[in-house]
Design an enzyme around this catalytic site. Sequence first.
Site, PDB file in Angstrom:
ATOM      1  N   PHE A 138       0.815  -1.224   0.000  1.00  0.00           N
ATOM      2  CA  PHE A 138       0.000   0.000   0.000  1.00  0.00           C
ATOM      3  C   PHE A 138       0.840   1.263   0.000  1.00  0.00           C
ATOM      4  O   PHE A 138       0.362   2.321  -0.388  1.00  0.00           O
ATOM      5  CB  PHE A 138      -0.923   0.005   1.245  1.00  0.00           C
ATOM      6  CG  PHE A 138      -0.219   0.418   2.510  1.00  0.00           C
ATOM      7  CD1 PHE A 138      -0.054   1.760   2.834  1.00  0.00           C
ATOM      8  CD2 PHE A 138       0.304  -0.524   3.389  1.00  0.00           C
ATOM      9  CE1 PHE A 138       0.614   2.149   3.990  1.00  0.00           C
ATOM     10  CE2 PHE A 138       0.978  -0.154   4.538  1.00  0.00           C
ATOM     11  CZ  PHE A 138       1.125   1.186   4.834  1.00  0.00           C
ATOM     12  N   LYS A 162      -1.183  -7.268  -9.268  1.00  0.00           N
ATOM     13  CA  LYS A 162      -2.153  -7.393  -8.169  1.00  0.00           C
ATOM     14  C   LYS A 162      -1.764  -6.322  -7.152  1.00  0.00           C
ATOM     15  O   LYS A 162      -0.910  -6.536  -6.294  1.00  0.00           O
ATOM     16  CB  LYS A 162      -2.065  -8.800  -7.566  1.00  0.00           C
ATOM     17  CG  LYS A 162      -3.305  -9.296  -6.865  1.00  0.00           C
ATOM     18  CD  LYS A 162      -3.833  -8.430  -5.739  1.00  0.00           C
ATOM     19  CE  LYS A 162      -3.023  -8.513  -4.474  1.00  0.00           C
ATOM     20  NZ  LYS A 162      -3.454  -7.535  -3.436  1.00  0.00           N
ATOM     21  N   GLU A 165      -4.854  -4.003  -1.871  1.00  0.00           N
ATOM     22  CA  GLU A 165      -6.307  -3.799  -1.802  1.00  0.00           C
ATOM     23  C   GLU A 165      -6.644  -2.537  -1.006  1.00  0.00           C
ATOM     24  O   GLU A 165      -7.796  -2.118  -0.958  1.00  0.00           O
ATOM     25  CB  GLU A 165      -6.993  -5.036  -1.199  1.00  0.00           C
ATOM     26  CG  GLU A 165      -6.627  -5.375   0.242  1.00  0.00           C
ATOM     27  CD  GLU A 165      -5.316  -6.158   0.371  1.00  0.00           C
ATOM     28  OE1 GLU A 165      -4.400  -5.985  -0.460  1.00  0.00           O
ATOM     29  OE2 GLU A 165      -5.207  -6.938   1.339  1.00  0.00           O
ATOM     30  N   SER A 215       5.453  -7.027   3.323  1.00  0.00           N
ATOM     31  CA  SER A 215       5.993  -7.347   4.654  1.00  0.00           C
ATOM     32  C   SER A 215       6.789  -8.658   4.627  1.00  0.00           C
ATOM     33  O   SER A 215       6.653  -9.469   3.698  1.00  0.00           O
ATOM     34  CB  SER A 215       4.835  -7.456   5.643  1.00  0.00           C
ATOM     35  OG  SER A 215       3.921  -8.422   5.179  1.00  0.00           O
ATOM     36  N   CYS A 270       9.559   1.861   3.461  1.00  0.00           N
ATOM     37  CA  CYS A 270      10.469   0.755   3.758  1.00  0.00           C
ATOM     38  C   CYS A 270      11.880   1.269   3.993  1.00  0.00           C
ATOM     39  O   CYS A 270      12.718   0.562   4.522  1.00  0.00           O
ATOM     40  CB  CYS A 270      10.473  -0.233   2.611  1.00  0.00           C
ATOM     41  SG  CYS A 270      11.167   0.468   1.121  1.00  0.00           S
ATOM     42  N   GLU A 370       9.526  -4.087  13.006  1.00  0.00           N
ATOM     43  CA  GLU A 370       9.309  -2.948  12.116  1.00  0.00           C
ATOM     44  C   GLU A 370       8.029  -2.257  12.599  1.00  0.00           C
ATOM     45  O   GLU A 370       6.961  -2.876  12.606  1.00  0.00           O
ATOM     46  CB  GLU A 370       9.124  -3.425  10.671  1.00  0.00           C
ATOM     47  CG  GLU A 370       8.905  -2.282   9.704  1.00  0.00           C
ATOM     48  CD  GLU A 370       8.652  -2.737   8.266  1.00  0.00           C
ATOM     49  OE1 GLU A 370       7.939  -3.734   8.066  1.00  0.00           O
ATOM     50  OE2 GLU A 370       9.169  -2.069   7.355  1.00  0.00           O
TER      51      GLU A 370
END
Length: 485
Positions: A138, A162, A165, A215, A270, A370
């Site tokens: 995301f 893909k 979402e 992740s 990240c 994290e």
Amino acid sequence: MIHSETSQWIPVTNPATQELIAQLPCATEAEVNRAVAAAKAAFDSWKEVPVGERARLMLRYQALLKEHHDDIATLLSRDTGKTFEDAKGDVWRGIEVVEHACNIASLSMGETVENVARKVDCYSYSQPLGVCVGITPFNFPAMIPLWMFPMAIACGNTFVLKPSEQDPLTPMRLAELFKEAGAPDGLLQVVHGGKEVVDQLLVHPDTPAISFVGSVAVAQHIYRTGTHHMKRVQAFAGAKNHMVIMPDAQKQQVISNLVGSSVGACGQRCMAISVAVFVGSANEWIPELRDAMAKVQPGAWDDANAGFGPLINPQARERVLRLIEEGKAAGAECLLDGSHCRVDGYPDGNWLGPTLFRKVTTEMSIYREEIFGPVLVTLEVGSLEEAIGLVNANPYGNGTSIFTASGAAARKYQHEIQVGNVGINVPIPVPLPFFSFTGWRKSFCGDQHAYGKQAVRFYTETKTITARWFEDDIAAGPNMSIHLK
Ligand code: NAD
């Protein structure tokens, strides 16, 4: 575009308001199969398209993305809550990869050696693989899809994306513009959904290559499942990025870079700096760092004074709040606590203010996990060697930086550190696309990284040809050895 026949829909909400922006269809099994089949059919003709024509598609796409840059950034801000300035950066860093893909002819040149034996030449080509798959997170809904499909398609592949979402509107707009740039039917397919859709793509017999960013737990699942099904996989994962601050660094430069790189984008990068390691007397700057962090506050995407936006969803906020509480309970000193942050006019936003911890130890969950929120933990050590040991003992290896005035310290750090992207007086060293984004250790599964020359290796197969053209008919009899003469 087809309208899904699914019965499963995922609500997409604005993280600053919880307003419903869209209902996302989870593609059915048949729809995923149809998308892969369309991409496979498109591959048959696309792989024969001359390299210059593939490059020209990317040139047109780059121009369109630039033309629509601010509109995409506005959409992206609504979808993710990012400030407009930050959203523009997300789009721009993606456009840079499209620019890189325009150089596909020179990037994909093979090797040649003449006369590997008498009158025998050897040369290699890079040929595309087929239908490549991209699964994206995301936090960079423009940049990360653009890390993947432009390079894969420029190499002659077709692509099934893909997207996350949680913020699918930007990737959809990127795909629309790609079509508008002249992409033939089937070249780029976008399918929506969660784990079920991903798992179907991972085991599909017609998807030879999988690119993933997200992740750690999911990256490892993608890598294990994809490779188990004999696919090539590159999976970019989570991080815990350290900045090492030497006492000879420039104090103001350190403080402003630490603030921007730790709480910018609400810490949802990240490559965010989430751990600051102060060497020796550099720890005297921690109170000033606290004051500078306190001045930066979150706000709505179009608020020019906002330093950053909200967390992506209420669950992410709950998770970060839990970690902050764990840090306090474990004995870390919370110098600045953003837990109760509110933003006027946005009572339902997933807000969190800048949070700073001191006296953190490596056993604490705020150090080990994290956090992916606007939380900076600080540790203090006596020497550069100790700092290097600390960073290398951490399992992640995505990014790191050192701030110093000493070339010798910087040289030692860049050489000894076990992290793939290193900054020297640069807090977030995301390489430009002519290099590759080279996370290491727990932050990456695979061997060929994103963009740069490594992306061409990932998205192509090398074919090596050994050729002899007879000048005259030589009847020398069979050559019974493997040795070329
Ligand atoms: P995520 O792992 O939850 O989701 C990433 C993608 O995987 C999404 O498309 C999602 O639908 C899919 N997915 C989620 N759970 C799945 C499952 N169980 N099985 C199969 N697919 C699944 O990640 P996120 O929260 O969207 O993104 C944040 C994470 O991404 C952070 O850990 C961040 O560090 C990481 N990240 C890494 C890089 C990098 O280059 N190393 C870059 C950006 C983000």
